[in-house]
Scaffold this motif. Structure first.
Motif, PDB file in Angstrom:
ATOM      1  N   PRO A 169      31.808  63.387  40.855  1.00 40.73           N
ATOM      2  CA  PRO A 169      32.463  62.079  41.001  1.00 40.73           C
ATOM      3  C   PRO A 169      31.673  60.936  40.374  1.00 40.73           C
ATOM      4  O   PRO A 169      32.254  59.996  39.840  1.00 40.73           O
ATOM      5  N   SER A 170      30.345  61.026  40.435  1.00 42.67           N
ATOM      6  CA  SER A 170      29.516  59.963  39.863  1.00 42.67           C
ATOM      7  C   SER A 170      29.569  59.936  38.350  1.00 42.67           C
ATOM      8  O   SER A 170      29.076  58.987  37.726  1.00 42.67           O
ATOM      9  N   ARG A 171      30.156  60.982  37.729  1.00 42.36           N
ATOM     10  CA  ARG A 171      30.284  61.040  36.275  1.00 42.36           C
ATOM     11  C   ARG A 171      31.657  60.547  35.818  1.00 42.36           C
ATOM     12  O   ARG A 171      32.025  60.721  34.671  1.00 42.36           O
ATOM     13  N   ILE A 172      32.410  59.927  36.720  1.00 43.94           N
ATOM     14  CA  ILE A 172      33.733  59.397  36.397  1.00 43.94           C
ATOM     15  C   ILE A 172      33.744  57.911  36.712  1.00 43.94           C
ATOM     16  O   ILE A 172      33.402  57.507  37.821  1.00 43.94           O
ATOM     17  N   ALA A 173      34.114  57.099  35.727  1.00 44.57           N
ATOM     18  CA  ALA A 173      34.230  55.650  35.922  1.00 44.57           C
ATOM     19  C   ALA A 173      35.691  55.254  35.770  1.00 44.57           C
ATOM     20  O   ALA A 173      36.327  55.576  34.766  1.00 44.57           O
ATOM     21  N   VAL A 174      36.225  54.581  36.781  1.00 49.07           N
ATOM     22  CA  VAL A 174      37.627  54.163  36.785  1.00 49.07           C
ATOM     23  C   VAL A 174      37.706  52.675  36.465  1.00 49.07           C
ATOM     24  O   VAL A 174      36.989  51.859  37.058  1.00 49.07           O
ATOM     25  N   VAL A 175      38.574  52.328  35.523  1.00 51.66           N
ATOM     26  CA  VAL A 175      38.808  50.939  35.144  1.00 51.66           C
ATOM     27  C   VAL A 175      40.230  50.566  35.546  1.00 51.66           C
ATOM     28  O   VAL A 175      41.185  51.253  35.165  1.00 51.66           O
ATOM     29  N   ASP A 176      40.372  49.486  36.309  1.00 46.33           N
ATOM     30  CA  ASP A 176      41.702  49.049  36.746  1.00 46.33           C
ATOM     31  C   ASP A 176      41.611  47.592  37.168  1.00 46.33           C
ATOM     32  O   ASP A 176      40.518  47.097  37.486  1.00 46.33           O
ATOM     33  N   THR A 177      42.759  46.912  37.168  1.00 49.66           N
ATOM     34  CA  THR A 177      42.810  45.525  37.623  1.00 49.66           C
ATOM     35  C   THR A 177      43.208  45.412  39.086  1.00 49.66           C
ATOM     36  O   THR A 177      43.030  44.359  39.691  1.00 49.66           O
ATOM     37  N   SER A 178      43.733  46.485  39.655  1.00 56.17           N
ATOM     38  CA  SER A 178      44.210  46.464  41.038  1.00 56.17           C
ATOM     39  C   SER A 178      43.066  46.745  42.003  1.00 56.17           C
ATOM     40  O   SER A 178      42.419  47.798  41.926  1.00 56.17           O
ATOM     41  N   GLN A 179      42.816  45.820  42.927  1.00 58.93           N
ATOM     42  CA  GLN A 179      41.762  46.013  43.907  1.00 58.93           C
ATOM     43  C   GLN A 179      42.084  47.179  44.833  1.00 58.93           C
ATOM     44  O   GLN A 179      41.186  47.926  45.236  1.00 58.93           O
ATOM     45  N   THR A 180      43.351  47.355  45.165  1.00 61.73           N
ATOM     46  CA  THR A 180      43.749  48.474  46.022  1.00 61.73           C
ATOM     47  C   THR A 180      43.441  49.808  45.359  1.00 61.73           C
ATOM     48  O   THR A 180      42.911  50.729  45.993  1.00 61.73           O
ATOM     49  N   ALA A 181      43.772  49.920  44.074  1.00 60.43           N
ATOM     50  CA  ALA A 181      43.492  51.155  43.343  1.00 60.43           C
ATOM     51  C   ALA A 181      41.997  51.410  43.255  1.00 60.43           C
ATOM     52  O   ALA A 181      41.532  52.553  43.408  1.00 60.43           O
ATOM     53  N   LEU A 182      41.220  50.364  43.024  1.00 60.06           N
ATOM     54  CA  LEU A 182      39.768  50.529  42.909  1.00 60.06           C
ATOM     55  C   LEU A 182      39.153  50.939  44.243  1.00 60.06           C
ATOM     56  O   LEU A 182      38.207  51.733  44.271  1.00 60.06           O
ATOM     57  N   GLU A 183      39.663  50.407  45.342  1.00 58.63           N
ATOM     58  CA  GLU A 183      39.146  50.815  46.653  1.00 58.63           C
ATOM     59  C   GLU A 183      39.445  52.285  46.915  1.00 58.63           C
ATOM     60  O   GLU A 183      38.620  53.006  47.480  1.00 58.63           O
ATOM     61  N   ALA A 184      40.630  52.739  46.498  1.00 56.88           N
ATOM     62  CA  ALA A 184      40.962  54.162  46.658  1.00 56.88           C
ATOM     63  C   ALA A 184      40.046  55.026  45.812  1.00 56.88           C
ATOM     64  O   ALA A 184      39.587  56.088  46.259  1.00 56.88           O
TER      65      ALA A 184
END
Length: 356
Positions: A169-184
């Protein structure tokens, strides 16, 4: 100075790591409330024990209101009221040495004792510093990771597939504008970056120029094109996989630099059509696309003893052969004989041991 870095027009790549807290979020290390309380109680007890030992060793330098000297119980009493800042004054350091010890040792222990007791408040105050340190460490060391732009339905499915293939998991970086998506994403143990994937400074913060792969899972096709263009400019050697809704936009993604393009609407439509007549075929396809159970499509290098032979005669169920970056189906003439440097696409049986 703070206002300068918090300006909406400030480029993320020009900002120090400590100002990126809130933009980058490292996955939290979960500690149960019981463990947190036990740790604080142990810390407070150790500070108290150290104070008692120091006072008892130098008890001759203290003056008791009763004038009968300090017993061990008196030392425990003095350490307790001193560390809790109560200070009744019935026991006080009288000699210069005892006063010096109080200044250099007892006072720091008193501060430590109070810090431990208000650990929850301290945790809130130091969270930003801890996040800044972890961000700095991650950005300095991250290499060959996967950047996923968009954490909607497609992005979550892509991450699940990566985790099923054994990616940490630490080798995956997620980029998004949605705070809800980032918290998930953060709750799943992923590193998150808040911002639009169409901005090169946001992708730089995610380390895209050092990534081995970029997954573009935007909700709009035009956004996917812009993200792909930006990612390809920053990471010429990374493998970029993009999803689009409409087949007519596939050529735009490929011209933008995508190595692979998945048409999500058409793929789903084909499966829906197949399910009306051959539902078991759809189940098999779903099984092949799920890497952590049943069967899965995998890729491997050829073994030395396989060179010169036919992939159709191998124990594995071979679907295709990759040579020079091109894929040949197993029934193609180019795949009649295996050559050195080829790679095989085959059906792998997932066992509990291999799915860990």
């Amino acid at each position: 100075m703070i206002g300068r870095w918090s300006s909406p027009n400030a480029r993320l790549t020009d900002r120090p790591d400590h100002t990126l807290v809130g933009v980058i979020r490292m996955p939290d290390v979960s500690v149960s409330p019981v463990n947190a309380i036990v740790r604080r109680v142990i810390g407070a007890a150790l500070a108290l024990a150290a104070a008692v030992a120091i006072v008892y060793i130098g008890r001759d330098g203290y003056r008791d209101a009763n004038g009968d000297g300090l017993t061990l119980l008196d030392c425990v009493y003095y350490a307790t009221v001193s560390l809790s800042t109560t200070g009744y004054g019935d026991i006080a350091p009288a000699s210069d040495a005892a006063r010096l010890v109080n200044v250099l040792v007892i006072t720091p222990l008193r501060v430590l004792f109070l810090i431990v007791l208000v650990g929850t408040t301290l945790e809130v105050l130091t969270e930003r510093s801890r996040q800044a340190f972890r961000i700095q460490k991650w950005r300095a060391k991250v290499r060959e990771h996967v950047v996923v732009v968009g954490y909607g339905t497609k992005g979550r499915s892509a991450v699940s597939a990566l985790l099923g293939d054994g990616v940490e998991p630490s080798r995956i970086a997620v980029v998004d504008t949605s705070q809800t998506a980032l918290e998930a994403a953060s709750s799943a143990g992923l590193v998150t970056v808040q911002g639009s994937g169409t901005r090169n400074d946001v992708l730089r913060v995610a380390g895209v120029e050092r990534a081995r792969a970029v997954v573009v899972a935007a909700n709009r096709d035009d956004t996917a094109v812009l993200v792909t263009l930006t990612a390809r400019e920053l990471a010429p050697k990374a493998r970029i996989v993009a999803a689009v809704r409409e087949a007519e936009n596939v050529h735009l993604l490929r011209q933008s630099g995508a190595d692979s393009v998945v048409v999500s609407s058409e793929t789903a439509g084909r499966l829906l059509g197949m399910a009306t007549a051959t539902p078991l075929v759809v189940d098999m396809v779903e099984d092949l696309l799920t890497p952590d159970t049943g069967l899965a499509i995998a890729e491997r290098e050829v073994e030395p003893n396989e060179i010169g032979g036919s992939p159709r005669h191998l124990p594995d169920i071979v679907l295709g052969l990759v040579r020079g970056g091109r894929l040949y189906r197993v029934d193609a003439p180019e795949a009649d004989a295996i050559e050195a440097g080829d790679r095989l696409l085959y059906v792998r049986k997932v066992t509990p041991a291999s799915s860990d």
